[in-house]
Motif scaffolding. Sequence first.
Motif, PDB file in Angstrom:
ATOM      1  N   TRP A  16      -8.645  -1.770   1.684  1.00  0.00           N
ATOM      2  CA  TRP A  16      -8.401  -0.429   1.164  1.00  0.00           C
ATOM      3  C   TRP A  16      -6.925  -0.128   1.294  1.00  0.00           C
ATOM      4  O   TRP A  16      -6.441   0.234   2.343  1.00  0.00           O
ATOM      5  N   ALA A  17      -6.169  -0.288   0.239  1.00  0.00           N
ATOM      6  CA  ALA A  17      -4.737  -0.019   0.280  1.00  0.00           C
ATOM      7  C   ALA A  17      -4.268   0.254  -1.128  1.00  0.00           C
ATOM      8  O   ALA A  17      -4.342  -0.606  -1.979  1.00  0.00           O
ATOM      9  N   ALA A  18      -3.777   1.484  -1.369  1.00  0.00           N
ATOM     10  CA  ALA A  18      -3.307   1.827  -2.697  1.00  0.00           C
ATOM     11  C   ALA A  18      -1.834   1.550  -2.866  1.00  0.00           C
ATOM     12  O   ALA A  18      -1.331   1.561  -3.970  1.00  0.00           O
ATOM     13  N   ASP A  19      -1.119   1.324  -1.774  1.00  0.00           N
ATOM     14  CA  ASP A  19       0.321   1.121  -1.897  1.00  0.00           C
ATOM     15  C   ASP A  19       0.626  -0.320  -2.230  1.00  0.00           C
ATOM     16  O   ASP A  19      -0.218  -1.187  -2.211  1.00  0.00           O
ATOM     17  N   ALA A  20       1.933  -0.569  -2.513  1.00  0.00           N
ATOM     18  CA  ALA A  20       2.341  -1.871  -3.015  1.00  0.00           C
ATOM     19  C   ALA A  20       2.186  -2.975  -1.997  1.00  0.00           C
ATOM     20  O   ALA A  20       1.546  -3.974  -2.265  1.00  0.00           O
ATOM     21  N   PRO A  21       2.800  -2.875  -0.814  1.00  0.00           N
ATOM     22  CA  PRO A  21       2.715  -3.998   0.119  1.00  0.00           C
ATOM     23  C   PRO A  21       1.401  -4.012   0.851  1.00  0.00           C
ATOM     24  O   PRO A  21       0.864  -2.980   1.219  1.00  0.00           O
ATOM     25  N   ARG A  22       0.865  -5.182   1.084  1.00  0.00           N
ATOM     26  CA  ARG A  22      -0.328  -5.332   1.899  1.00  0.00           C
ATOM     27  C   ARG A  22       0.067  -5.293   3.359  1.00  0.00           C
ATOM     28  O   ARG A  22       1.230  -5.445   3.707  1.00  0.00           O
ATOM     29  N   PRO A  23      -0.904  -5.050   4.295  1.00  0.00           N
ATOM     30  CA  PRO A  23      -0.552  -5.036   5.709  1.00  0.00           C
ATOM     31  C   PRO A  23       0.150  -6.317   6.116  1.00  0.00           C
ATOM     32  O   PRO A  23      -0.247  -7.421   5.730  1.00  0.00           O
ATOM     33  N   ALA A  24       1.204  -6.168   6.945  1.00  0.00           N
ATOM     34  CA  ALA A  24       2.000  -7.335   7.331  1.00  0.00           C
ATOM     35  C   ALA A  24       1.203  -8.286   8.202  1.00  0.00           C
ATOM     36  O   ALA A  24       1.342  -9.498   8.118  1.00  0.00           O
ATOM     37  N   ARG A 213       1.374  -4.613  -7.320  1.00  0.00           N
ATOM     38  CA  ARG A 213       1.480  -3.194  -7.058  1.00  0.00           C
ATOM     39  C   ARG A 213       0.798  -2.396  -8.162  1.00  0.00           C
ATOM     40  O   ARG A 213       0.695  -2.847  -9.299  1.00  0.00           O
ATOM     41  N   MET A 214       0.365  -1.155  -7.801  1.00  0.00           N
ATOM     42  CA  MET A 214      -0.276  -0.295  -8.779  1.00  0.00           C
ATOM     43  C   MET A 214      -0.078   1.147  -8.376  1.00  0.00           C
ATOM     44  O   MET A 214      -0.002   1.476  -7.189  1.00  0.00           O
ATOM     45  N   SER A 215       0.012   2.012  -9.361  1.00  0.00           N
ATOM     46  CA  SER A 215       0.169   3.438  -9.083  1.00  0.00           C
ATOM     47  C   SER A 215      -1.075   3.982  -8.403  1.00  0.00           C
ATOM     48  O   SER A 215      -2.195   3.540  -8.654  1.00  0.00           O
ATOM     49  N   GLY A 216      -0.865   4.952  -7.529  1.00  0.00           N
ATOM     50  CA  GLY A 216      -1.986   5.578  -6.847  1.00  0.00           C
ATOM     51  C   GLY A 216      -1.544   6.310  -5.598  1.00  0.00           C
ATOM     52  O   GLY A 216      -0.394   6.214  -5.158  1.00  0.00           O
ATOM     53  N   PHE A 217      -2.462   7.087  -5.040  1.00  0.00           N
ATOM     54  CA  PHE A 217      -2.185   7.829  -3.819  1.00  0.00           C
ATOM     55  C   PHE A 217      -2.170   6.893  -2.618  1.00  0.00           C
ATOM     56  O   PHE A 217      -2.997   5.988  -2.503  1.00  0.00           O
ATOM     57  N   LEU A 218      -1.236   7.113  -1.717  1.00  0.00           N
ATOM     58  CA  LEU A 218      -1.220   6.435  -0.434  1.00  0.00           C
ATOM     59  C   LEU A 218      -1.949   7.306   0.578  1.00  0.00           C
ATOM     60  O   LEU A 218      -2.278   8.466   0.312  1.00  0.00           O
ATOM     61  N   LEU A 219      -2.193   6.751   1.746  1.00  0.00           N
ATOM     62  CA  LEU A 219      -2.915   7.510   2.751  1.00  0.00           C
ATOM     63  C   LEU A 219      -2.060   8.651   3.293  1.00  0.00           C
ATOM     64  O   LEU A 219      -0.846   8.517   3.452  1.00  0.00           O
ATOM     65  N   PRO A 220      -2.651   9.785   3.569  1.00  0.00           N
ATOM     66  CA  PRO A 220      -1.886  10.957   4.017  1.00  0.00           C
ATOM     67  C   PRO A 220      -1.428  10.816   5.461  1.00  0.00           C
ATOM     68  O   PRO A 220      -1.902   9.964   6.209  1.00  0.00           O
ATOM     69  N   ALA A 221      -0.481  11.667   5.852  1.00  0.00           N
ATOM     70  CA  ALA A 221       0.014  11.728   7.222  1.00  0.00           C
ATOM     71  C   ALA A 221      -0.049  13.169   7.696  1.00  0.00           C
ATOM     72  O   ALA A 221       0.232  14.101   6.934  1.00  0.00           O
TER      73      ALA A 221
END
Length: 729
Positions: A16-24, A213-221
């Motif tokens: 589950w990750a909408a942002d470009a980079p995957r977890p390191a 990468r794809m457009s979309g919302f990232l997780l909130p803070a």
Amino acid sequence: MRRLLPVLACCCSIAWAADAPRPAALQGCPVGPVPEMPDLGPVDTGDPRIDVFTGRAEMDLQQGALFNDEIRIRRGEGVLTAPNGRFERQSGRFLLENGLQYRNPQSAVSGRRAIFDTRSNSLEIEGASFDLFTVPSRGSAGAIAVDQGEVLKLRDVTYTTCARGHEDWLLRASQIRIDRESGMATARNARLEFKGVPILYTPWITYPVTNERMSGFLLPAIGRSETRGVEFQIPYYLNLAPNYDATLTPRYMDRRGLELLGEFRYLWPGHKGEAEAEYLPSDKVNGDNRYLLGLDHQSLLGRGWRATVDARTVSDSNYFEDLYGSTAATSQTHLLRELSVEYFDNVWSLLGRVQNYQTLDESLTATEKPYRRVPQLAASGYLPRGALGLDWSFDGELVMFDRNEGLRGSRLHLSPGVALPLDYRGLWLKPAVAVEYTAYSIHNPAPGQHDGPSRTTPIVSIDMGAAFERGVRGNGWLQTLEPRAQFVHIPYRDQADLPVFDTLQPDFNLVQLFRKNRFLGYDRVGDTDQLNLGLTSRVLDAASGTEYLTATIGQTRFFSKQDVTLPGGNPVDSNASDWLAEMGVTFNRYWKMNAGYQWGAESSKTQRAQLALQYRRDGQRVVNAAYRYRRDSLDEVDVSAAWPISSRWSAVGRYDYSLRDNEVLERFVGLEYQNCCWGFRVVYRDYIASRSGDSDTAIALQLILKGLTNVGDPAGRQLERGILGYEAD
């Protein structure tokens, strides 16, 4: 039996990750013993056909085939296995039931029933559960279907990195559609649960299942501080093109209002950069519109040329103090605005730039603010072992200084130099001579002041040193002794009529010990007859070169009075400088110590002292203790630590206290919980948040779902900045 069949890749990496980079670094709980791949002979990964292996089978040319023994279907590195099955000739389908298994090097899937349609080239597995070994993670799906177009559909999906029987967090979705050709996925009715409580829901979202990468919302803070109140932000990522993207972040602050933050990144051949903008209309506290604009750009122009732009501006001097939560941001006094063009080769470096600063420290008067350089042209060259075996050097600069108030003008500086390097068996000698010529053109001279003063000063020096070494018996160590002496002669030149645009006299330290001019900048050349003395010793491993100890002591001896000063300064008539000493010790792989000391030769008092001790077993077991002292300005102790208190709980903390002011500069304390699939971090922080000394308090909460994402305030980055050597998971 061999037949053309589609790719039997029943499972993919679902994260589950909408942002470009995957977890390191994806971490998870062990999935248990990894089943071995069936050995069915050599594999040709480029062969699109499949192999079917079975024992006893009943064949009917009209009805199809019944496989009474175990059937294995292999394509490439993937193998689908079932205890039995049948093929229906009329419908063109394979039916596999009763405990089927699919296995490839990255994953394993088990299911209740599988249907393979040879006409549509589609495969569906019902009642599926899967394990991903590379994450590691696991999950289940009511059905997994693969069609001819390489589209993967999952229904009633769950996903987690927790161990079996411990569903501490789960990702659920009613449907996920994955296009493996484009690398994109669409999930519907997706929700994230922690301890059975939903913490995030979205009716529809698209995200990459690869590094695309794809457009979309990232997780909130979410966070809270005294100056901003409760704040919430949710970034939206825009994948505009393969070589540029943007992020827009609405940020709501309970005590300030709604702010919009934007970031644009770009990359072209030879060019890269990042632009940022922030805007807060009608701040609830003061009613002002507040903003930040910034650009960081670099262009490689070829043939040794480079151009850079580095510029930031804010609406007001308190922008960082009010809207940022880090000490590094709030301690800024100036913002740089610079455009430069540079050239480099083996001998020459050239620089052309225009430069300005925005001053954030309102306590500075107009005449104390830095000058604008509009423009600055500089050239520097160094040719070792050139003509006649000499080292040739040149430094030159032409710069125009401008400011709203005070003196304005231009400065030309030229400094050619030559040196004769001599060395013999660890001994070296380097006599050198240089000429410093500096001329000014003053645009608004004061009454009686010359509008074109200049200065020409020779600099003569003799630098010498040696490097001795010996072996330390019995342990393979090597000890060195490195004495150095440098004599410098600079005759006195009256420079009282010269302006001071950008020159200062830095604090005396070991870096300054062997500088010929005691001033930084070209507006002053300090007269002197001095002998700089230094002695360094090292103990190191003769085989690896690892240093266990390094110690340096040094002092400057003066043979004449120093009459050249900056405006308001007094001439110095002293026989010697302060004593300087530094030492670094590596006791073993865990313990390190660094110390520095400055002793006043005339005052016979300590001028500076620092001592730092660190124990670091790994990134989670760190203890630091430091003491820093500077006469009349600084006297503080700083202690920080991170240490496990049980197999899953760790404590972190820092206490930075000013003994001079009887005031806490920064303190925080936190607790961490970690297991193999999730973690939790809470940190309470009290720190100096403004240049005036006002303090702020903040509480950071962070939930870490390993192999998935982090939810909450990025407390880990704060701890890494505050505790030297600490590494947040």
